[in-house]
Scaffold this active site. Structure first.
Site, PDB file in Angstrom:
ATOM      1  N   HIS A 185      -0.599  -0.313 -10.728  1.00  0.00           N
ATOM      2  CA  HIS A 185      -0.607  -1.242  -9.985  1.00  0.00           C
ATOM      3  C   HIS A 185      -1.343  -2.487 -10.372  1.00  0.00           C
ATOM      4  O   HIS A 185      -2.975  -2.556 -10.596  1.00  0.00           O
ATOM      5  CB  HIS A 185      -3.144  -0.572  -9.158  1.00  0.00           C
ATOM      6  CG  HIS A 185      -2.772  -1.051  -7.594  1.00  0.00           C
ATOM      7  ND1 HIS A 185      -3.277  -0.020  -7.095  1.00  0.00           N
ATOM      8  CD2 HIS A 185      -2.744  -2.037  -7.204  1.00  0.00           C
ATOM      9  CE1 HIS A 185      -3.527  -0.790  -5.628  1.00  0.00           C
ATOM     10  NE2 HIS A 185      -2.596  -2.113  -5.852  1.00  0.00           N
ATOM     11  N   GLU A 220      -4.286   7.609  -7.747  1.00  0.00           N
ATOM     12  CA  GLU A 220      -4.384   6.599  -8.689  1.00  0.00           C
ATOM     13  C   GLU A 220      -5.871   6.798  -9.597  1.00  0.00           C
ATOM     14  O   GLU A 220      -6.957   7.039  -8.903  1.00  0.00           O
ATOM     15  CB  GLU A 220      -4.720   5.330  -8.500  1.00  0.00           C
ATOM     16  CG  GLU A 220      -3.396   4.767  -7.575  1.00  0.00           C
ATOM     17  CD  GLU A 220      -2.919   3.240  -7.350  1.00  0.00           C
ATOM     18  OE1 GLU A 220      -4.084   2.475  -7.774  1.00  0.00           O
ATOM     19  OE2 GLU A 220      -2.363   2.741  -6.113  1.00  0.00           O
ATOM     20  N   ARG A 223       0.699  -1.534  -0.381  1.00  0.00           N
ATOM     21  CA  ARG A 223       0.085   0.076   0.533  1.00  0.00           C
ATOM     22  C   ARG A 223       0.796   0.962   0.430  1.00  0.00           C
ATOM     23  O   ARG A 223       1.883   1.063   0.618  1.00  0.00           O
ATOM     24  CB  ARG A 223      -1.035   0.353   0.698  1.00  0.00           C
ATOM     25  CG  ARG A 223      -1.982  -0.965   0.951  1.00  0.00           C
ATOM     26  CD  ARG A 223      -3.601  -0.665  -0.155  1.00  0.00           C
ATOM     27  NE  ARG A 223      -4.286  -1.605  -0.295  1.00  0.00           N
ATOM     28  CZ  ARG A 223      -4.267  -2.800  -0.687  1.00  0.00           C
ATOM     29  NH1 ARG A 223      -3.098  -3.487  -1.473  1.00  0.00           N
ATOM     30  NH2 ARG A 223      -5.358  -3.545  -0.163  1.00  0.00           N
TER      31      ARG A 223
END
Length: 319
Positions: A286, A267, A238
């Site tokens: 990601h 994001e 994270r």
């Protein structure tokens, strides 16, 4: 009356092909939204007619304010069984059932090693030079064999990363607040005496902790300065575990040799974000969980969750 379902953030446009949605086709109209919608008003306009939503991990947050603006919503399905961006208490107040799916831990392990190896051997820089007519060999790779791999977290993912490190002949050490010598030994690692000891002695540091109050901002300026100037940091866990501004400074000023990350505070990453121009940062958008096997599992189980909900049967509830 047919229900409406929207699948959000289907970036690759594969949600409908990864599962057989025919099981709910008689009762539910399903549509996909491929682009990320960051504007809250536009998002509401797009999905306010839906009783069912399927979301991908934490791409689109669901705070209390959003639930209040979606009075038709009755079922929210997230991939995985943990989603910190969904306000579960607000969902319950608004009568929304929130459920999830299984998720495989192997894909983020594999991406961790893709980033680590890419950094160690200068893969992107050398490939770019080869394709653009640049110099033939300009980097000297960092060895893995005999070097120390420091793991922050030794859970399901961290333990798998440790096993690969052992296969490379690395000295694997690990740290977390509750880690015991016995648990570390079971995973083929040694427990570091402290976080500071791990950072100061490791050639590669990889983050595999769950984000919480005790881990938020765990790696900041002071911790980055403890690392060796030849060391590399990898984060596929994270973003908030590592201070993003401090990491950018560390890379610009050479506190560490480089970093690899798959997670970000915001994001998609803004076009003008400094991470996009740091030459010693290897970053991916990601992708840790983005594999065919995971996607097939996510969407097949999402269909199963919808079918169970329609039949009044138990679903995989979050919280």
């Amino acid at each position: 009356m047919r229900l409406r379902c929207a699948v959000l953030d289907d970036y690759q446009g594969v949600a409908l092909s990864m599962a057989d949605w025919g099981a709910v086709a008689d009762e539910v109209d399903v549509r996909v939204v491929r682009e990320y919608i960051g504007d809250r008003d536009r998002l509401v306009e797009t999905i306010e007619d839906c009783e069912i939503l399927v979301v991908m991990r934490e791409r689109t947050p669901f705070p209390a304010e959003l639930f209040a603006r979606l009075p038709r919503l009755r079922l929210l399905i997230t991939s995985g069984m943990r989603n910190a961006s969904i306000d579960l208490e607000a969902a319950a107040r608004h009568g929304v059932t929130v459920c999830g799916t299984a998720s495989n831990s192997e894909p983020p392990v594999e991406l961790t090693w893709a980033l680590l190896l890419g950094l160690a051997r200068g893969v992107v820089r050398e490939n770019t030079a080869l394709r653009t007519g640049g110099p033939w060999q300009s980097t000297v790779g960092a060895d893995l064999y005999g070097r120390r791999l420091g793991l922050l977290g030794l859970g399901k993912i961290g333990a798998r990363v440790a096993a690969v490190g052992q296969a490379f002949g690395m000295d694997v050490v690990a740290w977390s607040r509750n880690l015991t010598d016995e648990r570390a030994e079971e995973a083929g690692a040694r427990r570091a005496a402290s976080l500071e000891d791990l950072l100061e002695s490791s050639d590669f540091v990889s983050v595999h902790l769950v984000l919480g109050e005790r881990t938020r901002g765990l790696i900041g300026e002071a911790e980055l300065k403890r690392m060796r100037p030849t060391a590399y940091l990898v984060n596929t866990s994270r973003a908030a575990i590592v201070d993003q501004d401090a990491l950018a400074t560390a890379l610009r000023e050479g506190w560490i040799a480089g970093a690899g990350t798959d997670v970000f505070d915001q994001e998609p990453l803004p076009a003008d974000h400094p991470y996009r121009s740091l030459p010693n940062l290897l970053a991916t958008p990601h992708l840790g969980y983005v594999t065919r096997r995971n996607y097939e599992g996510y969407f097949r189980q999402a269909v199963a969750d919808i079918a169970a909900f329609l039949a009044g049967e138990p679903v995989r509830r979050l919280g």
